[in-house]
Design a protein around this motif. Structure first.
Motif, PDB file in Angstrom:
ATOM      1  N   VAL A 134       0.714  -1.252  -0.091  1.00 59.44           N
ATOM      2  CA  VAL A 134      -0.148   0.029  -0.013  1.00 59.44           C
ATOM      3  C   VAL A 134       0.978   1.254   0.163  1.00 59.44           C
ATOM      4  O   VAL A 134       2.002   1.294   0.614  1.00 59.44           O
ATOM      5  N   PRO A 135       0.667   2.237  -0.901  1.00 63.70           N
ATOM      6  CA  PRO A 135       1.661   3.376  -0.942  1.00 63.70           C
ATOM      7  C   PRO A 135       1.365   4.133   0.569  1.00 63.70           C
ATOM      8  O   PRO A 135       0.438   4.035   1.085  1.00 63.70           O
ATOM      9  N   GLY A 136       2.472   4.266   0.778  1.00 60.40           N
ATOM     10  CA  GLY A 136       2.846   4.688   2.492  1.00 60.40           C
ATOM     11  C   GLY A 136       4.304   5.353   2.753  1.00 60.40           C
ATOM     12  O   GLY A 136       4.959   5.392   1.866  1.00 60.40           O
ATOM     13  N   TYR A 137       4.419   5.384   3.950  1.00 56.67           N
ATOM     14  CA  TYR A 137       5.717   5.538   4.464  1.00 56.67           C
ATOM     15  C   TYR A 137       6.282   4.404   5.444  1.00 56.67           C
ATOM     16  O   TYR A 137       5.400   4.342   6.413  1.00 56.67           O
ATOM     17  N   ASP A 138       7.357   3.897   5.150  1.00 54.57           N
ATOM     18  CA  ASP A 138       7.963   3.104   6.250  1.00 54.57           C
ATOM     19  C   ASP A 138       9.381   3.193   6.633  1.00 54.57           C
ATOM     20  O   ASP A 138       9.936   2.073   6.994  1.00 54.57           O
ATOM     21  N   GLY A 139       9.706   4.406   6.637  1.00 52.31           N
ATOM     22  CA  GLY A 139      11.061   4.955   6.887  1.00 52.31           C
ATOM     23  C   GLY A 139      11.480   4.721   8.313  1.00 52.31           C
ATOM     24  O   GLY A 139      10.635   4.659   9.136  1.00 52.31           O
ATOM     25  N   GLU A 140      12.840   4.710   8.590  1.00 49.71           N
ATOM     26  CA  GLU A 140      13.401   4.724   9.818  1.00 49.71           C
ATOM     27  C   GLU A 140      13.307   5.972  10.726  1.00 49.71           C
ATOM     28  O   GLU A 140      13.139   6.018  12.012  1.00 49.71           O
ATOM     29  N   ASP A 141      13.281   7.124   9.872  1.00 50.71           N
ATOM     30  CA  ASP A 141      13.158   8.538  10.552  1.00 50.71           C
ATOM     31  C   ASP A 141      11.758   8.440  11.014  1.00 50.71           C
ATOM     32  O   ASP A 141      10.708   8.592  10.409  1.00 50.71           O
ATOM     33  N   GLN A 142      11.499   8.417  12.480  1.00 53.01           N
ATOM     34  CA  GLN A 142      10.203   8.442  13.372  1.00 53.01           C
ATOM     35  C   GLN A 142       9.888   9.914  13.916  1.00 53.01           C
ATOM     36  O   GLN A 142       9.135   9.931  14.684  1.00 53.01           O
ATOM     37  N   SER A 143      10.624  10.856  13.645  1.00 51.78           N
ATOM     38  CA  SER A 143      10.479  12.148  13.974  1.00 51.78           C
ATOM     39  C   SER A 143       8.926  12.799  13.524  1.00 51.78           C
ATOM     40  O   SER A 143       8.421  12.305  12.578  1.00 51.78           O
ATOM     41  N   ALA A 151       2.815  12.211   5.829  1.00 53.42           N
ATOM     42  CA  ALA A 151       1.495  12.192   5.749  1.00 53.42           C
ATOM     43  C   ALA A 151       0.829  13.201   4.738  1.00 53.42           C
ATOM     44  O   ALA A 151       0.036  12.577   3.907  1.00 53.42           O
ATOM     45  N   ALA A 152       1.605  14.092   4.617  1.00 49.48           N
ATOM     46  CA  ALA A 152       1.059  14.986   3.565  1.00 49.48           C
ATOM     47  C   ALA A 152       1.236  14.396   2.143  1.00 49.48           C
ATOM     48  O   ALA A 152       0.490  14.686   1.212  1.00 49.48           O
ATOM     49  N   ASP A 153       2.425  13.791   2.019  1.00 47.60           N
ATOM     50  CA  ASP A 153       2.737  13.121   0.740  1.00 47.60           C
ATOM     51  C   ASP A 153       1.860  11.820   0.351  1.00 47.60           C
ATOM     52  O   ASP A 153       1.334  11.748  -0.823  1.00 47.60           O
ATOM     53  N   ALA A 177      -5.501  16.630   7.965  1.00 56.12           N
ATOM     54  CA  ALA A 177      -4.173  16.923   8.641  1.00 56.12           C
ATOM     55  C   ALA A 177      -4.397  17.482  10.015  1.00 56.12           C
ATOM     56  O   ALA A 177      -3.311  17.209  10.819  1.00 56.12           O
ATOM     57  N   SER A 178      -5.484  18.054  10.331  1.00 49.42           N
ATOM     58  CA  SER A 178      -5.839  18.665  11.539  1.00 49.42           C
ATOM     59  C   SER A 178      -5.854  17.736  12.596  1.00 49.42           C
ATOM     60  O   SER A 178      -5.430  17.927  13.522  1.00 49.42           O
ATOM     61  N   GLY A 179      -6.207  16.302  12.311  1.00 46.33           N
ATOM     62  CA  GLY A 179      -6.310  15.417  13.425  1.00 46.33           C
ATOM     63  C   GLY A 179      -4.982  14.605  13.375  1.00 46.33           C
ATOM     64  O   GLY A 179      -4.905  13.272  14.187  1.00 46.33           O
ATOM     65  N   ALA A 198       7.324   1.852  19.822  1.00 42.95           N
ATOM     66  CA  ALA A 198       6.256   3.090  19.368  1.00 42.95           C
ATOM     67  C   ALA A 198       6.521   3.486  17.888  1.00 42.95           C
ATOM     68  O   ALA A 198       5.838   4.418  17.458  1.00 42.95           O
ATOM     69  N   ARG A 199       7.189   2.859  16.905  1.00 42.21           N
ATOM     70  CA  ARG A 199       7.390   2.969  15.573  1.00 42.21           C
ATOM     71  C   ARG A 199       6.121   2.706  14.989  1.00 42.21           C
ATOM     72  O   ARG A 199       5.295   1.915  15.365  1.00 42.21           O
ATOM     73  N   VAL A 200       5.968   3.649  13.767  1.00 46.05           N
ATOM     74  CA  VAL A 200       4.705   3.600  12.985  1.00 46.05           C
ATOM     75  C   VAL A 200       4.796   3.361  11.625  1.00 46.05           C
ATOM     76  O   VAL A 200       6.009   4.014  11.087  1.00 46.05           O
ATOM     77  N   VAL A 201       3.817   3.057  10.944  1.00 46.77           N
ATOM     78  CA  VAL A 201       3.640   3.068   9.498  1.00 46.77           C
ATOM     79  C   VAL A 201       2.681   3.891   8.948  1.00 46.77           C
ATOM     80  O   VAL A 201       1.432   3.652   9.574  1.00 46.77           O
ATOM     81  N   LEU A 202       2.792   4.586   8.141  1.00 48.81           N
ATOM     82  CA  LEU A 202       1.666   5.348   7.465  1.00 48.81           C
ATOM     83  C   LEU A 202       1.319   4.707   6.120  1.00 48.81           C
ATOM     84  O   LEU A 202       2.052   4.216   5.178  1.00 48.81           O
TER      85      LEU A 202
END
Length: 675
Positions: A134-143, A151-153, A177-179, A198-202
């Motif tokens: 699924v298109p998303g983000y799975d990078g190590e940078d979790q800042s 999220a915007a991308d 984006a507000s939530g 605590a790491r997440v995937v978008l």
């Protein structure tokens, strides 16, 4: 190196422990159960040859402690540990502990569990081997900054998923984006508490997707096969409700694409055991995306067994012994269709609040027609207790049919013949699902159950009124029976809450004090005798003709007539009418609760309706809330329960915080103002 397994310790409980024990018996392998203090008399303990107590009721002090499981296995001379599903089934620590202790772990290697246990790593491995994600983000940078930009991308709506999550936990849908920042914080906290990560995937949110999964099986010699597919789109809060095999309405091209991707992924990590590769299918685009791989046996594995004729637990054992797969891909066939329904001890019309207590009676009568077969996997029996410590699922009902419609009709018959008394279940909810046009046409998506509320077809006030009248009339029938059978003894010793008043020359009347399943109290008075009654209270002041037909009471008032099923257990009454089900309780007048609802004390105060873990408190002292606003979020029996304000008011004091374990009845939030 091949090793023979002679005895298996089953590191689980409930229906899956009973299921594994059944295969042990068929293979001539000894079985060892483990149990917590709450499960001392549980069915899985009786299903095994031996049993070892491993600690208190809380899973964190018993079933989730690898050292206790290893000690129990060594103490009983077990060769292997089968983890089942849930608990430690996908925890590499248990798999490694088994290896260190010289025990066989009936599952994949620790390395394979680690590879697929993190959604971040699993997505990367899938992409490396040509499996679409699924298109998303799975990078190590979790800042926060990186995740907000990502999220915007990805675009909204999107999903935030805990990297180490599973079982429906650690997932939030974010609409805009507000939530995002608030949802991100909530997922991180829940993930850290539940998974220690605590790491997440978008991921891009696919609103009307289908959940399709492929069963795979590998051995330690490099062989991997698929055992075809399953449809698991019917989910509520990311928990599966109804599953079937094979998945309907899929093109053969897509089906084979999913098979190839699943086998390729399993081979990439040297997978040896049963596993399930899950996909999200977007019917609007025709694309299918990899979601995750579960490195264990699945709850829904029986539907695959029914259409392939294979015993998946026996295959797990054979592979764990170091054996070669007993067949090639070309040897495996699908025959017919199978559907499974998960029967839970819960109250759908009360936001699926778990139901706890003792099962008074359990029967399963399923007379199948030609081309149908029935199966029930259960972890309970009459006399079993359902506690708040574990999953609310108590049984799985399955029917195989020569085609999907035969399987659907057979499952409806099986549910109709299933009777469990003493607790409320989701039986009527499951029946309603199977009858929908969407299920019959195989057009359901993962969001279908979000708005499916069949009990709202019944007018709530009228349904409660009918239930109260039925309970009061049932009490009157019981009182009349006791009076008729009396030989000088007091007939009311066992009829708590009922008071018969008789005067010479007048008909009797029965005063009934009833607490309904929301905690509200009602006073109902029944005048008359022998089926001719005037009922006062419960919104009624009307004459009824009443008669009994077994456990069913038929009531008629003028042109209005209805019937309900009534079961009495002491002072408790279980009332069932269509999809509606209520548990009512007769009480002595002085003990009636003066609450405004199931969570209320002193009108609006919020108390814990069931023991659980506080995971969110979105209010503070001084906050103004309106009816329906969430005040506390509680996790119990693997489900999240949102406790809401039953009226407008101002928060006075918050007496709990996230992470607190609370007992049933504990005050969580008090109100300073009820207006």
């Amino acid at each position: 190196m091949a090793r023979v397994i002679n005895k298996i310790l089953i590191a689980n409980r409930g229906e899956i422990a009973c299921r594994i024990a059944a295969t042990c018996r068929s293979l001539g392998i000894g079985s060892v159960a483990v149990y917590s203090e709450a499960d001392r008399d549980a069915l899985h303990v009786r299903a095994c040859d031996e049993a070892v107590g491993i600690g208190p009721a809380e899973a964190s002090r018993s079933y989730l402690l690898p050292e206790k499981l290893i000690a129990a296995a060594l103490e009983t001379g077990a060769d292997a540990i089968h983890p089942g599903y849930g608990f430690l089934s996908e925890n590499p620590v248990l798999a490694q502990a088994c290896a260190d202790a010289g025990l066989i772990f009936i599952g994949p290697s620790p390395d394979a569990i680690v590879a697929m246990g993190s959604k971040l790593q699993a997505r990367r491995i899938a992409k490396e081997h040509g499996v679409a994600t699924v298109p998303g983000y799975d990078g190590e940078d979790q800042s926060d900054e990186t995740l907000t930009a990502a999220a915007a991308d990805v675009g909204f709506p999107l999903l935030i998923k805990a990297s180490g999550g599973g079982g429906g936990k650690g997932i939030r849908i974010v609409d805009d984006a507000s939530g995002f920042s608030v949802a991100l914080d909530l997922v991180r906290r829940e993930a850290s508490t539940a998974f220690g990560d605590a790491r997440v995937v978008l991921e891009r949110f696919v609103p009307f997707g289908r959940h399709i999964e492929v069963q795979v099986l590998g051995d330690s010699h490099g062989n991997v096969v698929h055992l075809f597919d399953r449809e698991c789109s019917l989910q509520r809060r990311h928990q599966k409700v109804v599953e079937e095999a094979p998945a309907p309405n899929l093109s053969e091209e897509l089906r084979h694409q999913l098979f190839d991707s699943s086998v390729r992924l399993a081979k990439a990590i040297g997978y040896s055991s049963l596993g399930t590769v899950e996909f999200l299918y977007d019917a609007s685009s025709g694309e299918a995306y990899f979601l995750e791989m579960n490195t264990r046996i699945q709850v829904e594995h029986p539907v695959t067994e029914m259409v392939t004729g294979l015993d998946l637990v026996a295959l797990q054992v054979g592979v764990a012994e170091g054996g070669v797969l007993p067949f090639a891909q070309i040897d495996i066939r699908v025959n017919g269709h199978a559907i499974e329904a998960r029967l839970n001890a819960e109250q759908p019309e009360r936001d699926f609040m778990p139901s706890i207590g003792r099962i008074e009676r359990l029967t399963a009568v399923a007379e199948m027609g030609h081309g149908q077969r029935f199966r029930m996997d259960t972890g309970v029996a009459a006399g079993s207790s359902v506690t708040p410590y574990y999953d609310s699922m108590i049984s799985k009902l399955l029917v195989w049919g020569e085609d999907r419609e035969r399987a659907r009709n057979g499952l409806l018959k099986a549910l109709d013949g299933f009777e469990l008394h003493g607790l409320e279940t989701n039986k009527a909810y499951l029946q309603a699902i199977l009858k929908t046009a969407e299920f019959r046409s195989s057009t359901v998506t993962t969001r279908f159950l979000d708005s499916f509320r069949p009990w709202e077809d019944v007018v709530p006030a009228e349904e409660l009124q009918n239930a109260l009248v039925a309970a009061a009339v049932a009490g009157t029938f019981a009182a009349e029976d006791a009076l008729k059978a009396r030989h000088g003894d007091d007939p009311w010793g066992s009829l708590a809450g009922w008071r018969l008043l008789e005067r010479a020359g007048s008909s009797s009347h029965l005063v009934t004090n009833i607490v309904d399943d929301t905690g509200e109290s009602h006073r109902v008075v029944v005048h008359g005798r022998k089926g001719k009654y005037r009922v006062e209270g419960a919104g009624e002041d009307e004459m009824f003709d009443a008669r009994r037909d077994g456990g069913r009471i038929l009531l008629r008032a003028g042109d209005r007539a209805y019937s309900v099923d009534v079961d009495q257990f002491g002072a408790k009454y279980e009332i069932r009418s269509g999809v509606a089900q209520r548990m009512l309780r007769a009480v002595e007048a002085p003990t009636q609760a003066a609450t405004g609802g199931p969570e209320g004390r002193a009108g609006l105060d919020i108390v814990a309706p069931i023991p659980g873990l506080v995971i969110e408190v979105p209010v503070t002292a001084g906050d103004r809330v309106e009816t329906g606003d969430v005040v506390v979020v509680l996790e119990a029996m693997k489900m999240v329960h949102r406790l809401v304000a039953i009226g407008p008011g101002t928060i006075g004091e918050v007496t709990c915080r996230p992470g607190d374990t609370v007992e049933m009845g504990r005050l969580l939030v008090s109100f300073a103002s009820n207006a």
